[in-house]
Design an enzyme around this catalytic site. Structure first.
Site, mmCIF file in Angstrom:
data_model
loop_
_atom_site.group_PDB
_atom_site.id
_atom_site.type_symbol
_atom_site.label_atom_id
_atom_site.label_comp_id
_atom_site.label_asym_id
_atom_site.label_seq_id
_atom_site.Cartn_x
_atom_site.Cartn_y
_atom_site.Cartn_z
ATOM 1 N N LYS A 1 0.822 -1.219 0.000
ATOM 2 C CA LYS A 1 0.000 0.000 0.000
ATOM 3 C C LYS A 1 0.852 1.264 0.000
ATOM 4 C CE LYS A 1 -2.407 -0.840 3.695
ATOM 5 N NZ LYS A 1 -1.738 -2.107 4.038
ATOM 6 N N ARG B 1 -1.403 -10.027 12.827
ATOM 7 C CA ARG B 1 -1.797 -8.792 12.131
ATOM 8 C C ARG B 1 -2.804 -9.094 11.021
ATOM 9 N NH1 ARG B 1 3.687 -6.374 10.172
ATOM 10 N NH2 ARG B 1 2.356 -4.722 9.326
#
Length: 216
Positions: A13, A171
């Site tokens: 990202k 995560r």
């Protein structure tokens, strides 16, 4: 173009946000950048955030939301922006809608970067950071010339705690729990476009630009 970028840790990202924002001539707005700017600038919001961070607590949504509202109101974001790292959940997405409504604006697109979880684990668990200069290499994709030694400065390469496989899988679980509803939220609103974020960086960028053009 007013867009949000979502995807799991290790999807690329940050890299894509930087490239796309530059090519679209709009600012990349990330929560990390906003936090650092407010804390280093000594703003009232920055002081509030720092108090939580110094205690090891999460910064509450209301403080984060206020920072985002302030950032999106700045002059360089008036022609568009690319949000990276916000919203992280449906509640924040609803807040973002309210912020934009108050500004007389709306989102154009939400771009989801899709990556297989095992690929994410391979990408992140293979990273090695230099204790001396901070340079990052990868045991598979950018192996050091000498094992355990940084190519740039000769310092020791090590695996950060958040690059341990167990941490990465945790995560990913958190991402699934928080972001699956967020993706559905935007899909229901007709804003979501999804691309595969595997392969060469430039190929992913090309897919992203094509997907965003379809929403512009």
């Amino acid at each position: 173009m007013r867009a949000v970028l979502v995807g799991p840790p290790g999807a690329g990202k940050g890299t894509q946000a930087q490239i796309l924002a530059s090519e679209l001539s709009i600012p990349k707005v990330s929560t990390g950048d906003i936090f650092r700017a407010n804390v280093s600038g000594g703003t009232e919001l920055g002081k509030q955030a720092k108090a939580y961070m110094d205690r090891g607590d999460l910064v509450p949504d209301e403080v984060t939301n206020a920072m985002v509202r302030d950032r999106l109101g700045q002059e360089d974001a008036q022609g568009g922006f690319l949000l990276d790292g916000f919203p992280r959940n449906v509640a924040q997405a609803e807040t973002l809608n309210k912020i934009l409504d108050d500004m007389g604006e709306r989102l154009d697109a939400v771009l989801e970067l899709q990556v297989d979880e095992e690929e994410v684990v391979k990408r992140l668990s293979g990273r090695r950071s230099c204790r001396n200069c901070g340079h990052v290499q990868h045991v598979l994709y950018d192996p050091p010339k000498r094992e355990g030694v940084c190519d740039v400065c000769g310092g020791e390469l090590f695996q950060r705690d958040d690059d341990q496989e167990e941490t990465i899988r945790h995560r990913l679980q958190v991402y699934r729990e928080q972001t699956a509803p967020l993706v559905s939220f935007y899909e229901g609103g007709g804003l979501l476009v999804s691309i595969q974020a595997t392969g060469a960086v430039e190929d992913v960028t090309a897919r992203a630009k094509e997907a965003l053009r379809a929403k512009d």
